[in-house]
Motif scaffolding. Structure first.
Motif, PDB file in Angstrom:
ATOM      1  N   ARG A   1       0.857  -1.283  -0.127  1.00 58.70           N
ATOM      2  CA  ARG A   1       0.081  -0.019   0.033  1.00 58.70           C
ATOM      3  C   ARG A   1       0.732   1.279   0.096  1.00 58.70           C
ATOM      4  O   ARG A   1       1.013   2.025  -1.074  1.00 58.70           O
ATOM      5  N   ASP A   2       1.523   1.611   0.992  1.00 55.09           N
ATOM      6  CA  ASP A   2       2.421   2.726   1.248  1.00 55.09           C
ATOM      7  C   ASP A   2       3.524   2.671   0.213  1.00 55.09           C
ATOM      8  O   ASP A   2       3.971   3.427  -0.662  1.00 55.09           O
TER       9      ASP A   2
ATOM     10  N   LEU B   1      -7.030   0.232   3.474  1.00 60.44           N
ATOM     11  CA  LEU B   1      -6.945   1.721   3.678  1.00 60.44           C
ATOM     12  C   LEU B   1      -8.321   2.369   3.237  1.00 60.44           C
ATOM     13  O   LEU B   1      -8.618   1.955   2.354  1.00 60.44           O
TER      14      LEU B   1
ATOM     15  N   HIS C   1      -8.574   0.060   7.962  1.00 60.05           N
ATOM     16  CA  HIS C   1      -7.613   1.040   8.437  1.00 60.05           C
ATOM     17  C   HIS C   1      -8.260   2.476   7.937  1.00 60.05           C
ATOM     18  O   HIS C   1      -8.062   2.877   6.921  1.00 60.05           O
TER      19      HIS C   1
ATOM     20  N   TYR D   1      -6.271   6.016  11.995  1.00 54.91           N
ATOM     21  CA  TYR D   1      -5.005   6.749  11.880  1.00 54.91           C
ATOM     22  C   TYR D   1      -5.075   8.212  11.935  1.00 54.91           C
ATOM     23  O   TYR D   1      -6.238   8.747  11.536  1.00 54.91           O
TER      24      TYR D   1
ATOM     25  N   GLU E   1      -3.634  11.148  10.834  1.00 52.85           N
ATOM     26  CA  GLU E   1      -2.769  11.481   9.560  1.00 52.85           C
ATOM     27  C   GLU E   1      -1.952  12.867  10.189  1.00 52.85           C
ATOM     28  O   GLU E   1      -2.564  13.683  10.517  1.00 52.85           O
TER      29      GLU E   1
ATOM     30  N   ASN F   1      -3.218   4.370  15.028  1.00 46.31           N
ATOM     31  CA  ASN F   1      -1.919   4.456  14.697  1.00 46.31           C
ATOM     32  C   ASN F   1      -1.762   5.980  14.554  1.00 46.31           C
ATOM     33  O   ASN F   1      -2.448   6.892  14.167  1.00 46.31           O
TER      34      ASN F   1
ATOM     35  N   PRO G   1       0.648   8.325  12.950  1.00 43.18           N
ATOM     36  CA  PRO G   1       1.791   8.479  11.726  1.00 43.18           C
ATOM     37  C   PRO G   1       2.581   9.865  11.731  1.00 43.18           C
ATOM     38  O   PRO G   1       2.077  10.729  12.327  1.00 43.18           O
TER      39      PRO G   1
ATOM     40  N   THR H   1       3.582  11.272   9.464  1.00 44.05           N
ATOM     41  CA  THR H   1       3.474  11.443   7.928  1.00 44.05           C
ATOM     42  C   THR H   1       4.378  12.118   7.048  1.00 44.05           C
ATOM     43  O   THR H   1       4.662  11.568   5.962  1.00 44.05           O
TER      44      THR H   1
ATOM     45  N   HIS I   1       3.801   4.641  12.591  1.00 41.12           N
ATOM     46  CA  HIS I   1       3.836   4.568  11.043  1.00 41.12           C
ATOM     47  C   HIS I   1       4.784   5.993  10.960  1.00 41.12           C
ATOM     48  O   HIS I   1       4.346   6.901  10.945  1.00 41.12           O
TER      49      HIS I   1
ATOM     50  N   HIS J   1       7.773   8.100   8.511  1.00 37.27           N
ATOM     51  CA  HIS J   1       8.260   8.399   7.000  1.00 37.27           C
ATOM     52  C   HIS J   1       9.581   8.740   7.381  1.00 37.27           C
ATOM     53  O   HIS J   1      10.044   9.236   8.354  1.00 37.27           O
TER      54      HIS J   1
HETATM   55  O1  KIV Z   1       1.748   8.260   6.382  1.00 39.73           O
HETATM   56  C1  KIV Z   1       0.825   8.176   6.594  1.00 39.73           C
HETATM   57  O2  KIV Z   1      -0.129   9.017   7.392  1.00 39.73           O
HETATM   58  C2  KIV Z   1      -0.348   7.199   6.133  1.00 39.73           C
HETATM   59  C3  KIV Z   1      -1.688   7.168   6.569  1.00 39.73           C
HETATM   60  C4  KIV Z   1      -2.628   6.946   5.482  1.00 39.73           C
HETATM   61  C5  KIV Z   1      -1.753   5.893   7.414  1.00 39.73           C
HETATM   62  O3  KIV Z   1       0.214   6.511   5.056  1.00 39.73           O
END
Ligand code: KIV
Ligand code: ZN
Length: 389
Positions: A14-15, A74, A98, A140, A142, A168, A170, A172, A203, A205
């Protein structure tokens, strides 16, 4: 679930698949999902079903295929998304929806033209709507990384009251520092009503190269799920890398945290994902990069030949890599040359080694690397010129 068990939520499909140029078809997604299930991940995020008929089909087929892991889809905090996700997950043994919404002031103002209070209402409604279809609902928030903690705790409390099983959090945009992200998780543990009834998920990045460090800070402060991808692929600079999290926990037993992952399968799966996505793995990538177990400087090679542990903290066999590599370059020393020569069938005396080494250095100085075929040539030149046989 023991308190030290960290759930691995894989979002490669997915991501990870959101990376430009990495789109997979259903057959490719099924192949990877099957391997993720054998790897031992707890959750496979299979896609975003409302986004396209192809993604809907992939989530549906993966739901039929996967035997052990939960299969997750998602959605946005939108009824239609949730209905489509529920339909795609119909055949999953363990379905998870989710759903969520942006909670930072920037998302509230620019994405939704809304207010903090309205976002709480929408979060609550999305979770309770999803509960009509499945028991397992992950919420989540976000851009939680840039969301004020006091407000984030209120959103999370609403999601838990509405029946969320996982929260969750994140980062992001990959903005947080590890200490800051860890404190955020701790704050939620201390301020969200009934938090002990749900699992907190990280979650993260990698925009500042901190995705793995932040996820680890999260679990050290009470989160019990990490969302990650094979090879760390994902939007922009990517997500937390699954292989990094797993090996960090294995190499640091004092953390008393563990996963269900079979690490010996990591390297093969990294290659599979890279091949299917056409996404090359950087050679210096931790755990699965081509150079992760390669040694090229004379000092390091000498140490590794005497005892691998002098310069390696992981046995390559533990992650499915056949062996450490000794790469010959102009920085290599006699020990590495003798070692490689022996592997190729040349037993050299000390004098012979001195002669071949001199030839090797003049050759290596003009090349980035000396391959086995080059070494055969160096041997034959040395033997011919100096009659050292
Ligand atoms: O990075 C993010 O916030 C996401 C959410 C959709 C879970 O990928
Ligand atoms: Zn993400």
């Amino acid at each position: 679930m023991s308190n030290g068990k960290i759930e691995i939520f894989d979002t490669t499909l997915r991501d990870g698949e959101q990376v430009p140029g990495c789109k997979l078809n259903t057959t490719q997604k099924l192949k990877i999902a099957d391997k993720l299930d054998s790897l031992g991940v707890d959750v496979i995020e299979a896609g975003f079903p409302v986004s396209s008929p192809g993604d809907f089909k992939s989530v549906k087929e993966i739901s039929r295929l996967v035997k052990n892991a939960s299969v997750c889809a998602l959605t946005r905090a939108v009824k239609k998304d949730i209905e489509v996700a529920a339909e795609a997950l119909k055949h999953a043994r363990r379905p998870r929806i989710h759903t969520g919404i942006g909670t930072s002031d920037s998302h509230i103002k620019y994405k939704f033209n809304s207010t903090r209070e309205e976002i709480i209402v929408r979060a609550r409604e999305a979770v309770s709507y999803a509960k009509n279809f499945v028991d397992d609902v992950e919420f989540y928030a976000e851009d939680a990384g840039r969301t004020d903690n006091e407000y984030l705790a209120r959103v999370c409390t609403a999601a838990v009251e509405a029946g969320a099983t996982v929260l969750n959090i994140p980062d992001t945009t990959g903005y947080c520092l590890p200490e800051e992200y860890g404190k955020k998780i701790k704050y939620l543990k201390d301020h969200v009503k009934d938090i002990e009834k749900v699992t907190i998920s990280c979650h993260c990045h990698n925009d500042l190269g901190l995705a793995t460090a932040n996820a680890i800070a999260g679990i050290m402060n009470g989160a019990r799920q990490i969302e990650c991808t094979i090879n760390g692929i994902g939007e922009r600079a990517g997500n937390t890398a699954l292989e990094e999290v797993v090996m960090i926990l294995r190499q640091h037993p004092t953390l008393n945290l563990h996963t269900n992952i079979q690490p010996k399968l990591l390297y093969a799966l990294s290659n599979l994902v890279s091949r299917e996505m056409g996404m090359f793995v950087q050679p210096n990538k931790a755990i699965v990069g081509a150079n992760a177990f390669a040694h090229s400087s004379g000092i390091h090679q000498d140490g590794v030949i005497k005892n691998r542990e002098t310069y390696e903290i992981i046995d390559p066999a533990d992650v499915g890599v056949t062996e450490s590599a000794i790469v010959l370059t102009a920085r290599s020393g006699r020990a590495a040359l003798a070692y490689k020569a022996k592997k190729m069938g040349y037993e050299l005396t000390k004098l012979q080694l001195d002669i071949v080494y001199a030839e090797f250095l003049s050759y290596a100085d003009h090349r980035k690397e000396v391959a086995d075929t080059d070494l055969h040539e160096i041997m034959s030149i040395s033997f011919k010129n100096r009659a050292i046989a």
